[in-house]
Design a protein around this motif. Structure first.
Motif, PDB file in Angstrom:
ATOM      1  N   PRO A 116      63.801  86.696  68.611  1.00 34.46           N
ATOM      2  CA  PRO A 116      62.891  85.810  69.340  1.00 34.46           C
ATOM      3  C   PRO A 116      61.493  86.383  69.499  1.00 34.46           C
ATOM      4  CG  PRO A 116      64.427  86.850  70.853  1.00 34.46           C
ATOM      5  CD  PRO A 116      64.891  87.199  69.465  1.00 34.46           C
ATOM      6  N   ASP A 117      61.341  87.672  69.281  1.00 36.46           N
ATOM      7  CA  ASP A 117      60.022  88.299  69.349  1.00 36.46           C
ATOM      8  C   ASP A 117      59.490  88.650  67.968  1.00 36.46           C
ATOM      9  OD1 ASP A 117      59.789  88.329  72.185  1.00 36.46           O
ATOM     10  OD2 ASP A 117      61.234  89.974  72.245  1.00 36.46           O
ATOM     11  N   GLY A 118      60.150  88.140  66.940  1.00 33.91           N
ATOM     12  CA  GLY A 118      59.721  88.425  65.575  1.00 33.91           C
ATOM     13  C   GLY A 118      58.651  87.458  65.108  1.00 33.91           C
ATOM     14  N   ASP A 119      58.523  87.357  63.800  1.00 33.41           N
ATOM     15  CA  ASP A 119      57.484  86.531  63.206  1.00 33.41           C
ATOM     16  C   ASP A 119      57.914  85.071  63.081  1.00 33.41           C
ATOM     17  OD1 ASP A 119      55.697  88.612  62.860  1.00 33.41           O
ATOM     18  OD2 ASP A 119      56.332  89.029  60.800  1.00 33.41           O
ATOM     19  N   LEU A 120      56.903  84.227  63.027  1.00 31.66           N
ATOM     20  CA  LEU A 120      57.038  82.886  62.493  1.00 31.66           C
ATOM     21  C   LEU A 120      56.427  82.898  61.097  1.00 31.66           C
ATOM     22  CD1 LEU A 120      55.936  80.732  65.563  1.00 31.66           C
ATOM     23  CD2 LEU A 120      58.277  81.086  64.743  1.00 31.66           C
ATOM     24  N   VAL A 121      56.890  82.002  60.260  1.00 37.19           N
ATOM     25  CA  VAL A 121      56.345  81.887  58.912  1.00 37.19           C
ATOM     26  C   VAL A 121      55.731  80.503  58.765  1.00 37.19           C
ATOM     27  CG1 VAL A 121      56.833  81.894  56.442  1.00 37.19           C
ATOM     28  CG2 VAL A 121      58.017  83.506  57.961  1.00 37.19           C
ATOM     29  N   VAL A 122      54.446  80.483  58.434  1.00 35.99           N
ATOM     30  CA  VAL A 122      53.728  79.230  58.205  1.00 35.99           C
ATOM     31  C   VAL A 122      53.689  78.983  56.704  1.00 35.99           C
ATOM     32  CG1 VAL A 122      51.534  78.015  58.478  1.00 35.99           C
ATOM     33  CG2 VAL A 122      52.343  79.561  60.280  1.00 35.99           C
ATOM     34  N   GLU A 123      54.347  77.913  56.282  1.00 36.77           N
ATOM     35  CA  GLU A 123      54.391  77.569  54.860  1.00 36.77           C
ATOM     36  C   GLU A 123      53.329  76.523  54.570  1.00 36.77           C
ATOM     37  OE1 GLU A 123      58.307  76.323  53.895  1.00 36.77           O
ATOM     38  OE2 GLU A 123      59.240  78.249  54.390  1.00 36.77           O
ATOM     39  N   ALA A 124      52.314  76.917  53.827  1.00 34.11           N
ATOM     40  CA  ALA A 124      51.265  75.994  53.423  1.00 34.11           C
ATOM     41  C   ALA A 124      51.528  75.514  52.006  1.00 34.11           C
ATOM     42  CB  ALA A 124      49.906  76.670  53.527  1.00 34.11           C
ATOM     43  N   SER A 125      50.667  74.648  51.534  1.00 30.88           N
ATOM     44  CA  SER A 125      50.880  74.048  50.216  1.00 30.88           C
ATOM     45  C   SER A 125      50.762  75.071  49.093  1.00 30.88           C
ATOM     46  CB  SER A 125      49.873  72.914  49.998  1.00 30.88           C
ATOM     47  OG  SER A 125      48.560  73.340  50.322  1.00 30.88           O
ATOM     48  N   THR A 126      50.112  76.218  49.367  1.00 32.67           N
ATOM     49  CA  THR A 126      49.903  77.198  48.304  1.00 32.67           C
ATOM     50  C   THR A 126      50.412  78.591  48.630  1.00 32.67           C
ATOM     51  OG1 THR A 126      47.702  77.711  49.183  1.00 32.67           O
ATOM     52  CG2 THR A 126      47.843  75.991  47.498  1.00 32.67           C
ATOM     53  N   SER A 127      50.837  78.824  49.885  1.00 35.46           N
ATOM     54  CA  SER A 127      51.205  80.187  50.246  1.00 35.46           C
ATOM     55  C   SER A 127      52.004  80.190  51.548  1.00 35.46           C
ATOM     56  CB  SER A 127      49.934  81.037  50.402  1.00 35.46           C
ATOM     57  OG  SER A 127      50.268  82.400  50.604  1.00 35.46           O
ATOM     58  N   ARG A 128      52.386  81.401  51.987  1.00 39.58           N
ATOM     59  CA  ARG A 128      53.103  81.597  53.236  1.00 39.58           C
ATOM     60  C   ARG A 128      52.390  82.685  54.038  1.00 39.58           C
ATOM     61  NH1 ARG A 128      58.948  80.722  52.855  1.00 39.58           N
ATOM     62  NH2 ARG A 128      59.257  82.739  53.865  1.00 39.58           N
ATOM     63  N   ILE A 129      52.307  82.461  55.355  1.00 40.08           N
ATOM     64  CA  ILE A 129      51.655  83.423  56.237  1.00 40.08           C
ATOM     65  C   ILE A 129      52.633  83.808  57.340  1.00 40.08           C
ATOM     66  CG2 ILE A 129      49.693  83.895  57.759  1.00 40.08           C
ATOM     67  CD1 ILE A 129      48.189  81.658  56.380  1.00 40.08           C
ATOM     68  N   ALA A 130      52.853  85.098  57.507  1.00 41.70           N
ATOM     69  CA  ALA A 130      53.641  85.592  58.636  1.00 41.70           C
ATOM     70  C   ALA A 130      52.712  85.765  59.828  1.00 41.70           C
ATOM     71  CB  ALA A 130      54.287  86.926  58.283  1.00 41.70           C
ATOM     72  N   THR A 131      53.171  85.371  61.013  1.00 45.94           N
ATOM     73  CA  THR A 131      52.313  85.408  62.186  1.00 45.94           C
ATOM     74  C   THR A 131      53.130  85.537  63.457  1.00 45.94           C
ATOM     75  OG1 THR A 131      50.504  84.274  63.328  1.00 45.94           O
ATOM     76  CG2 THR A 131      52.286  82.908  62.470  1.00 45.94           C
ATOM     77  N   ARG A 132      52.487  85.954  64.528  1.00 49.32           N
ATOM     78  CA  ARG A 132      53.162  86.104  65.809  1.00 49.32           C
ATOM     79  C   ARG A 132      52.944  84.913  66.720  1.00 49.32           C
ATOM     80  NH1 ARG A 132      51.193  91.338  68.372  1.00 49.32           N
ATOM     81  NH2 ARG A 132      52.680  90.670  69.970  1.00 49.32           N
ATOM     82  N   ALA A 133      51.985  84.042  66.388  1.00 52.36           N
ATOM     83  CA  ALA A 133      51.715  82.870  67.237  1.00 52.36           C
ATOM     84  C   ALA A 133      51.136  81.755  66.385  1.00 52.36           C
ATOM     85  CB  ALA A 133      50.753  83.234  68.363  1.00 52.36           C
ATOM     86  N   VAL A 134      51.558  80.543  66.679  1.00 51.16           N
ATOM     87  CA  VAL A 134      51.060  79.367  65.972  1.00 51.16           C
ATOM     88  C   VAL A 134      50.507  78.386  67.002  1.00 51.16           C
ATOM     89  CG1 VAL A 134      51.679  77.333  64.593  1.00 51.16           C
ATOM     90  CG2 VAL A 134      52.611  79.585  64.004  1.00 51.16           C
ATOM     91  N   VAL A 135      49.284  77.942  66.782  1.00 53.22           N
ATOM     92  CA  VAL A 135      48.693  76.867  67.581  1.00 53.22           C
ATOM     93  C   VAL A 135      48.687  75.610  66.723  1.00 53.22           C
ATOM     94  CG1 VAL A 135      46.658  76.021  68.799  1.00 53.22           C
ATOM     95  CG2 VAL A 135      47.247  78.462  68.889  1.00 53.22           C
ATOM     96  N   SER A 136      49.469  74.623  67.107  1.00 55.68           N
ATOM     97  CA  SER A 136      49.506  73.354  66.383  1.00 55.68           C
ATOM     98  C   SER A 136      48.451  72.425  66.986  1.00 55.68           C
ATOM     99  CB  SER A 136      50.894  72.718  66.496  1.00 55.68           C
ATOM    100  OG  SER A 136      50.947  71.510  65.770  1.00 55.68           O
ATOM    101  N   ALA A 137      47.498  72.003  66.151  1.00 54.95           N
ATOM    102  CA  ALA A 137      46.406  71.150  66.612  1.00 54.95           C
ATOM    103  C   ALA A 137      46.138  70.057  65.583  1.00 54.95           C
ATOM    104  CB  ALA A 137      45.153  71.993  66.854  1.00 54.95           C
ATOM    105  N   THR A 138      47.199  69.408  65.143  1.00 58.20           N
ATOM    106  CA  THR A 138      47.116  68.442  64.049  1.00 58.20           C
ATOM    107  C   THR A 138      46.814  67.023  64.518  1.00 58.20           C
ATOM    108  OG1 THR A 138      49.526  68.308  64.179  1.00 58.20           O
ATOM    109  CG2 THR A 138      48.593  69.725  62.473  1.00 58.20           C
ATOM    110  N   GLY A 139      46.763  66.800  65.833  1.00 61.34           N
ATOM    111  CA  GLY A 139      46.385  65.491  66.333  1.00 61.34           C
ATOM    112  C   GLY A 139      47.400  64.404  66.048  1.00 61.34           C
ATOM    113  N   THR A 140      46.894  63.175  65.935  1.00 63.34           N
ATOM    114  CA  THR A 140      47.777  62.011  65.779  1.00 63.34           C
ATOM    115  C   THR A 140      47.371  61.097  64.629  1.00 63.34           C
ATOM    116  OG1 THR A 140      46.448  60.685  67.327  1.00 63.34           O
ATOM    117  CG2 THR A 140      48.241  61.999  68.270  1.00 63.34           C
TER     118      THR A 140
END
Length: 373
Positions: A120-144
């Motif tokens: 639960p204190d490990g990484d999140l993985v953000v999968e984008a259309s071209t790559s993957r990013i390991a990160t400790r925090a994600v801010v979702s701001a994609t709107g509606t």
């Protein structure tokens, strides 16, 4: 297209007004854009959803009450008495990115956010259309904007004309000479009725009678009333909120439509659609070539699906000091989706406080280390 890093302390998903405001506060807290945190945006160019909105859209507050933190929107002083047009907002957001060197990476659409493992204190993985990013925090701001809502109406599949959502509508000239039905009782519907009625035969349909604000009241008053209501509720006091004020701001185009008599006749919601138009329970029918659905949006959260955070109402439960931290996944923060992620957080002027609180919470989490919470 710039390539993505393989790791960042934090990732902001979306570079509309919510993503930019949060990035501003992350930068002010000492994180370096493009290094300590990255901002990913699916669009080809800056401006969030604003470049995709209809051409003659106006804000219903002046620039002084429509600004992101740090830099006031330049004034707009044409015949609309200060209500900025869409293009002015796009220009402002474009310059805002440059002013604070936010290093937005685009076009990179985020397809999924996943847990790297069971820690639960490990990484999140953000999968984008071209790559993957390991990160400790994600801010979702994609709107509606990418999740337009259209109600289910009997016979909608039979209608032989054109159905548009407000997200698809562009300009009144496209509908010249046609019979248009506009559905919805809010500001978008009123503005679209006002301009479409200059080129087409227009019928306005709402679920309840539209409520017009006095001519001297605008979005500033709505924001102040909404903020006062939430403050009162937090303090255990009652507050009437914005309900008594009305819904529709009388921007110049809407006032002009009122003076033409366009807003005098508003019909109740129809019960079904036919191949040639719409019909009411009493048997009345209206021929239509086009139906425009001004019926709102839902949060664009498909990228968070692998985390299993959405409840039955389609929202993600949030809490914490910022009021934006996902209850079931504290490494995820949601900014700008509406009052459930902060008072008026879906507006330019309203997103600042929740963006500031979110940035503080993200930085606190990063400083706490992997074992921190």
């Amino acid at each position: 297209m710039r390539s993505l890093p393989t790791r960042a302390q934090a990732v902001v998903v979306g570079a509309g007004q919510a993503g930019l405001a949060t990035s501003f506060y992350l930068r002010r807290a000492g994180l370096v854009p493009g290094d300590d945190f990255v901002v990913l945006d699916a669009a080809e160019s800056p401006g969030g959803a604003w470049p995709r909105m209809w051409e003659r859209l106006r804000l219903f507050s002046p620039s002084t009450a429509s600004s992101l933190p740090g830099w006031m929107m330049p004034p707009w002083d044409d015949r609309t008495h200060g209500y900025p047009p869409r293009a002015h907002v796009v220009g402002y957001l474009t310059e805002y990115e440059k002013r604070y060197s936010l290093s937005v990476l685009r076009p990179h659409r985020v397809l999924a956010v996943r847990r790297a493992d069971e820690d639960p204190d490990g990484d999140l993985v953000v999968e984008a259309s071209t790559s993957r990013i390991a990160t400790r925090a994600v801010v979702s701001a994609t709107g509606t904007w990418e999740s337009p809502f259209r109600p289910s109406i009997a016979g909608s599949d039979l209608f032989a004309g054109l159905q548009l959502h407000a997200a698809d509508y562009r300009r009144p000239e496209d509908l010249a000479g046609r019979r248009v039905v506009v559905v919805g009782g809010g500001n978008s519907a009123a503005q679209i009725v006002a301009e479409v009625s200059t080129t087409a035969t227009t019928t306005w349909v709402t679920r309840r009678p539209p409520r017009f604000l006095p001519d001297d009241v605008d979005g500033r008053d709505l924001f102040a009333a909404a903020t006062a209501r939430l403050r009162a509720l937090d303090e255990g006091r009652e507050h009437g909120g914005v309900g008594g004020l009305g819904d529709i701001v009388m921007v110049p185009e809407v006032r002009e439509a009122r003076d033409r008599g366009v807003l005098d006749e508003v019909r109740p919601m129809f019960s079904r659609m036919t191949p040639t138009g719409v019909a009411w329970p009493d048997g009345r029918e209206e021929l239509a070539d086009v139906v425009i659905w001004c019926t709102g949006f839902r949060p664009a959260l498909r990228h968070l699906a692998p985390l299993g955070l959405r409840g039955p109402d389609g929202r993600v439960a949030v809490d914490g000091p910022s009021g934006t931290q996902a209850v079931e996944e504290p490494r995820v923060f949601l900014v700008g989706y509406g009052d459930w992620t902060g008072p008026a957080s879906a507006t330019l002027v309203g997103v600042g406080p929740s963006a500031r609180a979110t940035a503080a919470a993200v930085v606190g989490r990063l400083h706490a280390g992997p074992a921190g919470g």
